[in-house]
Design a protein around this motif. Structure first.
Motif, PDB file in Angstrom:
ATOM      1  N   GLY A   7       1.068  -1.194  -0.033  1.00  0.00           N
ATOM      2  CA  GLY A   7      -0.033   0.073   0.026  1.00  0.00           C
ATOM      3  C   GLY A   7       0.726   1.159  -0.224  1.00  0.00           C
ATOM      4  N   GLY A  12       1.458   4.152   3.933  1.00  0.00           N
ATOM      5  CA  GLY A  12       2.671   3.147   3.307  1.00  0.00           C
ATOM      6  C   GLY A  12       3.462   4.299   2.567  1.00  0.00           C
ATOM      7  N   GLU A  30       2.228  -1.861  -4.630  1.00  0.00           N
ATOM      8  CA  GLU A  30       0.937  -1.190  -4.773  1.00  0.00           C
ATOM      9  C   GLU A  30       0.005  -1.970  -5.849  1.00  0.00           C
ATOM     10  OE1 GLU A  30      -0.739   1.707  -3.313  1.00  0.00           O
ATOM     11  OE2 GLU A  30      -1.925   0.960  -5.033  1.00  0.00           O
ATOM     12  N   THR A 123      -4.664   0.510  10.510  1.00  0.00           N
ATOM     13  CA  THR A 123      -5.569   0.630  11.699  1.00  0.00           C
ATOM     14  C   THR A 123      -6.595  -0.594  11.417  1.00  0.00           C
ATOM     15  OG1 THR A 123      -5.127   2.849  11.869  1.00  0.00           O
ATOM     16  CG2 THR A 123      -7.057   1.854  13.291  1.00  0.00           C
TER      17      THR A 123
HETATM   18  N1  LIG Z   1      -4.022   8.424   6.520  1.00  0.00           N
HETATM   19  C1  LIG Z   1      -3.710   8.940   7.761  1.00  0.00           C
HETATM   20  O1  LIG Z   1      -3.676   9.970   8.090  1.00  0.00           O
HETATM   21  C2  LIG Z   1      -3.610   7.673   8.574  1.00  0.00           C
HETATM   22  C3  LIG Z   1      -2.870   7.860   9.932  1.00  0.00           C
HETATM   23  C4  LIG Z   1      -2.762   6.503  10.566  1.00  0.00           C
HETATM   24  C5  LIG Z   1      -3.466   5.712  10.297  1.00  0.00           C
HETATM   25  N2  LIG Z   1      -3.919   5.341   9.133  1.00  0.00           N
HETATM   26  C6  LIG Z   1      -4.352   3.936   8.905  1.00  0.00           C
HETATM   27  O2  LIG Z   1      -3.524   3.417   7.805  1.00  0.00           O
HETATM   28  C7  LIG Z   1      -4.220   2.747   6.777  1.00  0.00           C
HETATM   29  C8  LIG Z   1      -3.754   3.077   5.480  1.00  0.00           C
HETATM   30  O3  LIG Z   1      -4.472   4.366   5.396  1.00  0.00           O
HETATM   31  P1  LIG Z   1      -4.146   5.463   3.988  1.00  0.00           P
HETATM   32  O4  LIG Z   1      -4.887   6.892   4.438  1.00  0.00           O
HETATM   33  O5  LIG Z   1      -2.541   5.063   3.805  1.00  0.00           O
HETATM   34  O6  LIG Z   1      -4.784   4.686   2.802  1.00  0.00           O
HETATM   35  P2  LIG Z   1      -4.916   4.929   1.407  1.00  0.00           P
HETATM   36  O7  LIG Z   1      -6.242   4.740   0.941  1.00  0.00           O
HETATM   37  O8  LIG Z   1      -4.372   6.163   1.040  1.00  0.00           O
HETATM   38  O9  LIG Z   1      -3.731   3.732   0.854  1.00  0.00           O
HETATM   39  C9  LIG Z   1      -3.827   2.580   0.817  1.00  0.00           C
HETATM   40  C10 LIG Z   1      -3.248   1.939  -0.438  1.00  0.00           C
HETATM   41  O10 LIG Z   1      -3.344   0.673  -0.299  1.00  0.00           O
HETATM   42  C11 LIG Z   1      -3.205   0.177  -1.755  1.00  0.00           C
HETATM   43  N3  LIG Z   1      -3.778  -1.371  -1.736  1.00  0.00           N
HETATM   44  C12 LIG Z   1      -4.825  -1.877  -1.418  1.00  0.00           C
HETATM   45  N4  LIG Z   1      -4.876  -3.280  -1.686  1.00  0.00           N
HETATM   46  C13 LIG Z   1      -3.626  -3.485  -1.779  1.00  0.00           C
HETATM   47  C14 LIG Z   1      -2.943  -4.567  -1.825  1.00  0.00           C
HETATM   48  N5  LIG Z   1      -3.740  -5.870  -1.946  1.00  0.00           N
HETATM   49  N6  LIG Z   1      -1.679  -4.682  -2.186  1.00  0.00           N
HETATM   50  C15 LIG Z   1      -0.823  -3.288  -2.154  1.00  0.00           C
HETATM   51  N7  LIG Z   1      -1.594  -2.163  -2.208  1.00  0.00           N
HETATM   52  C16 LIG Z   1      -2.823  -2.417  -1.955  1.00  0.00           C
HETATM   53  C17 LIG Z   1      -4.314   1.269  -2.293  1.00  0.00           C
HETATM   54  O11 LIG Z   1      -4.266   1.218  -3.807  1.00  0.00           O
HETATM   55  C18 LIG Z   1      -3.719   2.281  -2.023  1.00  0.00           C
HETATM   56  O12 LIG Z   1      -2.879   3.404  -2.494  1.00  0.00           O
HETATM   57  C19 LIG Z   1      -5.593   2.796   7.319  1.00  0.00           C
HETATM   58  O13 LIG Z   1      -5.879   1.473   8.018  1.00  0.00           O
HETATM   59  C20 LIG Z   1      -5.533   3.901   8.219  1.00  0.00           C
HETATM   60  O14 LIG Z   1      -6.734   4.023   9.136  1.00  0.00           O
HETATM   61  C21 LIG Z   1      -4.149   6.308   8.167  1.00  0.00           C
END
Ligand SMILES: NC(=O)c1ccc[n+]([C@@H]2O[C@H](COP(=O)([O-])OP(=O)(O)OC[C@H]3O[C@@H](n4cnc5c(N)ncnc54)[C@H](O)[C@@H]3O)[C@@H](O)[C@H]2O)c1
Length: 458
Positions: A7, A12, A30, A123
């Motif tokens: 991700g 990520g 990704e 999360t």
């Molecule tokens: N955004 C924030 O500020 C934040 C902060 C702390 C924790 N989190 C947690 O982190 C996690 C990710 O959040 P985010 O905001 O980065 O999400 P996001 O949607 O920006 O990124 C997720 C990525 O994962 C990719 N993906 C999906 N399935 C996949 C797979 N099988 N293989 C590889 N890549 C894949 C998607 O294409 C996407 O680019 C969530 O659980 C979120 O709650 C987010």
């Protein structure tokens, strides 16, 4: 160390790029071809201050690469992060389908050539480390048959606390790093991975100077379940703090107190702290709402009704629509009125529209028959792309958005809005109304500028 990250989203991509900059060899995995192409060209697919420069540097150093083949990243990895999305399902539960896909492909790629730590950075609901373990075993069974030996791998929890807009800074200088694992070797591996951050031994990069006084970062080592709970508890507390400020704002308004003064007065108490006490149209973003829902679902699965969590959400829901209620009070008829909305992103510094209060406000304005003209310095393209059917007018500048408007709602407090003199706003709006959803302006100054000004809680 060799690191794989599933991700390349907000979490990520930043985690991977920062670890690569610290000298680890990182492979991002990704599924989105657009994101892969952008990152390969050194362009960040998300707006995050400093990320383009960090990407450029790590790609040039060849410590960062990206692929859509899980096996390429996983086979040589010492640590494998799962940082895919965990969006909410309609009932509030976290959707673990992307975590499952990642875990299955990790299982398929396990060979036992080296011991590997699989880390839930996303999360995930309490108990998910167990699920990931089972899915890894399922993936292994599909690929190889049988069960992978226990000593080949460990599943750990390492929740992320970065904030969009300051994500690089937060990754390099976190308030703490939380590690949950059952195996000592896995904990030692993760501590070694984070050693430059824990000991603050790296030279600070130009995008994120080291804050004064940061010489080390505390590490919280715990079991997996407690680690998963720490993330939910942190977000639930922060959301509650804001909803509390809004609750007091609503009472303050009625009795004639000024919420900004009140929160300053309580925030100086070190037991309370001044951050996350800003009253306004409430919290949003990809995490607070979703994590509050997931924690609520978990609690209720165990027969406990979390009243405080429900109240936090209810207060926030009402707060979002307060801006529109204010507008109705001032304009009386909203139908056919032109309303400018400044700010779309859920907060300044990001292009993220997930659960943004501005979206709820726009929906309500359109439902009431208003004509909506919007401006956001960064997030407008995302709105066009994600909600192509939304009948709003996109304006090139903040002042363009005011053209012909009867009212302005400030939904996101981007710094550039503060730089626009109130006299300019008055020149466009005339006797129109400002609903200041973020308490950005001084009420006295706004009134002196001849504006009908309504704030939240003052
Ligand atoms: N955004 C924030 O500020 C934040 C902060 C702390 C924790 N989190 C947690 O982190 C996690 C990710 O959040 P985010 O905001 O980065 O999400 P996001 O949607 O920006 O990124 C997720 C990525 O994962 C990719 N993906 C999906 N399935 C996949 C797979 N099988 N293989 C590889 N890549 C894949 C998607 O294409 C996407 O680019 C969530 O659980 C979120 O709650 C987010």
């Amino acid at each position: 160390m060799n690191v794989a990250v599933f991700g390349a989203g907000y979490v990520g991509l930043v985690t991977g790029a920062v670890l690569a900059d610290l000298g680890h060899q990182v492979t991002l995995i990704e599924v989105s071809p657009e994101k892969i192409n952008a990152i390969r060209e050194g362009r960040s697919p998300i707006f995050e201050e400093g990320l383009d420069a960090l990407l450029g540097r790590t790609l040039a150093k060849q410590t960062l690469s990206i692929t859509d083949h899980p096996q390429e990243g996983v086979q040589d990895a010492d640590v494998i992060f799962v940082a895919v999305g965990t969006p909410p399902l309609p009932d509030g539960e976290a959707d673990l389908r992307y975590v499952r896909q990642a875990a299955l492909s990790i299982g398929r790629s396990l060979t036992g050539d080296r011991q590997q730590v699989i880390v839930n950075k996303a999360t995930v609901p309490i108990g998910s480390a167990n699920l990931v373990e089972v899915w890894i075993q399922d993936g292994y069974r599909e690929g190889h048959g049988g069960v992978p030996p226990q000593e080949w791998y460990a599943v750990a929890s390492n929740p992320e606390f970065l904030r969009e807009g300051t994500a690089i800074h937060d990754t390099l200088y976190p308030d703490r790093i939380v590690l949950g694992a059952d195996q000592e070797w896995a904990l030692e591996r993760l501590k070694a991975l984070y050693e430059p951050i824990l000991g603050q031994t790296f030279p600070a990069p130009p995008e994120a100077p080291r804050p004064h006084g940061v010489t080390e970062v505390p590490v919280v080592v715990t079991d997996r379940i407690s680690s998963e709970m720490i993330k939910y508890a942190a977000n639930a507390f922060l959301a509650t703090k804001i909803s509390f400020a809004n609750e007091i704002a609503n009472i303050s308004e009625r009795v004639g107190a000024d919420i900004v003064e009140v929160m300053r007065g309580i925030g100086l108490d070190t037991r309370i702290g001044g951050r996350f006490l800003q009253a306004g149209i409430g919290w949003g973003g990809s995490c607070f709402g979703k994590d509050l829902s997931a924690l609520t679902v978990t609690a209720e699965e165990y027969g406990y009704r979390p009243r405080l969590l429900h109240a936090t959400r209810d207060v926030n829901g009402d707060q979002r629509l307060l801006a529109v209620k204010r507008l109705q009070e001032e304009l009386k008829t909203v139908k056919g009125r032109r309303v400018a909305v400044w700010g779309l992103a859920f907060k300044p510094g990001t292009d993220d529209l997930r659960d943004a209060p501005a979206l709820a406000i726009i929906d309500e304005l359109l439902r009431l028959g208003a004509r909506v003209q919007v401006y956001d310095p960064i997030a407008m393209n995302n709105l066009k792309r994600q909600y192509p059917e939304l009948e709003v007018e996109y304006r090139e500048t903040a002042e363009d958005a005011l053209d012909g408007a009867d009212a302005l709602i400030l939904a996101t407090e981007w710094p550039e809005f503060r730089d626009i003199p109130l006299s300019r706003i008055e020149a466009h709006l005339g006797r129109g109304v400002i609903i200041d959803g973020r308490n950005l302006w001084d009420p006295e100054e706004a009134r002196r500028a001849g504006l009908k000004y309504r704030a939240i809680g003052r």
